[in-house]
Enzyme design. Structure first.
Site, PDB file in Angstrom:
ATOM      1  CE  LYS A  48      32.124  53.382  12.032  1.00 11.31           C
ATOM      2  NZ  LYS A  48      32.853  54.569  12.589  1.00 11.31           N
ATOM      3  CB  THR A  51      30.692  53.773  20.239  1.00  8.60           C
ATOM      4  OG1 THR A  51      30.545  52.686  19.339  1.00  8.60           O
ATOM      5  CG2 THR A  51      31.194  53.318  21.589  1.00  8.60           C
ATOM      6  CG  HIS A 108      33.919  48.603  19.932  1.00  3.00           C
ATOM      7  ND1 HIS A 108      32.713  49.266  19.981  1.00  3.00           N
ATOM      8  CD2 HIS A 108      34.795  49.453  19.323  1.00  3.00           C
ATOM      9  CE1 HIS A 108      32.863  50.464  19.422  1.00  3.00           C
ATOM     10  NE2 HIS A 108      34.110  50.599  19.022  1.00  3.00           N
ATOM     11  CB  SER A 138      29.203  51.897   9.104  1.00  8.39           C
ATOM     12  OG  SER A 138      29.846  52.920   9.811  1.00  8.39           O
ATOM     13  NE  ARG A 257      30.271  55.488   5.502  1.00  6.98           N
ATOM     14  CZ  ARG A 257      29.288  55.071   4.711  1.00  6.98           C
ATOM     15  NH1 ARG A 257      29.237  55.470   3.461  1.00  6.98           N
ATOM     16  NH2 ARG A 257      28.350  54.250   5.162  1.00  6.98           N
TER      17      ARG A 257
END
Length: 295
Positions: A48, A51, A108, A138, A257
């Site tokens: 989050k 990326t 990640h 997030s 979002r």
């Protein structure tokens, strides 16, 4: 991508002390056989932290800002996610086999789980760091909609899990600090999400130069425009709406979002913020990393 067969939200699995999504943990052993190509470029972030944004930017840079070429496939097929694995889906390693050079990869993973070959070959790495408060909010929303994660519980419970590093991929603090340390001895372009929000063109120019590309001003402007949050949120090849509901339920929360800085203020209570700040100060003591918590 097919429907995920196991919607049970399995618990995280620890690999070398790092909590990982169960399916991703199963892929770590396979990554040891990863064959690195000299012109590979790796995008690394804590979850989050931008990326998908940087993935889309790099794909556009490599295709000279050609929007049509960047519509050829969903972003997860254009930029393979190294450790991805889920029931009924192609793994990141399988997707990788179909990508021509120069390849863009993403991960990640903290350094302890990264395939050593990536470091030995000194491939270029773009790291993006985002402020911890916005990441926590997030990540909470992502946990709710991405069913490969365990149930996040309440926001209060999740914040505690995040602060203690018991979320997937472990501690945010460890992640941002160890990748900054790596940037002192490896070709790492260390970027900040908040800088990208403030001046996307300047940061995209940095990325372009880092990967050895040169683009005219009008193409750079086009990439800035096409990779804006609004444009990407509307783009089915970038917004993950092509992923089945069994893996990501966009009715709970969209994958893309808000994409803002400072949204944490709408979620944190005053008491949570004070406690977070005190904990943050301890964990970041001695670090010269500075994050904008709002713009």
């Amino acid at each position: 991508m097919e429907q995920i067969e196991d919607g049970s939200r399995p618990p995280l699995v620890s690999v070398k002390g790092i909590p990982l999504i169960k399916y991703f943990a199963e892929s770590i052993e396979l990554l040891k056989n990863f064959q690195v190509w000299p012109d590979d470029v790796l995008i690394s972030t804590y979850p989050k932290s931008g990326t998908t944004w940087v993935s889309e930017i790099l794909d556009m840079i490599y295709h000279g800002g050609d929007q049509e070429k960047c519509q050829r496939a969903p972003i997860y097929d254009r930029v393979p996610f190294l450790e991805f694995k889920a029931p009924g889906s192609r793994s990141g390693m399988e997707t990788l086999q179909e990508i021509p050079a120069p390849r863009i990869l993403k991960t990640h993973l903290p350094l302890s789980l990264l395939p050593q070959a990536l470091l030995d070959r000194k491939i270029k790495i773009i790291y993006v760091a985002r402020n911890a408060k916005d990441v926590a909010v997030s990540y909470f929303n992502f946990y709710k909609m991405a069913k490969v994660h365990p149930d996040p519980g309440t926001w209060e419970e999740f914040l505690e899990t995040f602060m203690t590093g018991k979320v997937a991929y472990g501690s945010w603090y460890q992640h941002v600090l160890e990748w900054q340390e790596l940037s002192k001895r490896h070709p790492v372009l260390y970027l900040f999400y908040e800088d990208m929000k403030k001046d996307p063109k300047r940061e995209i120019q940095k990325i372009t130069e880092f990967v050895g590309q040169s683009l005219p001003e009008d193409i750079l402007d086009r990439i800035v425009q096409q990779t804006s949050f609004k444009k990407m949120k509307e783009n089915p090849m970038a917004n993950y709406t092509t992923v089945p509901n069994g893996i990501m339920d966009h009715s709970i929360s969209p994958f893309m979002r808000k994409g803002t800085t400072g949204d944490w203020k709408n979620t944190f209570t005053v008491a949570q913020n004070e406690r977070f700040d005190a904990d943050y100060e301890k964990k970041m003591a001695g670090s010269d990393l500075h994050f904008d918590m709002e713009l």
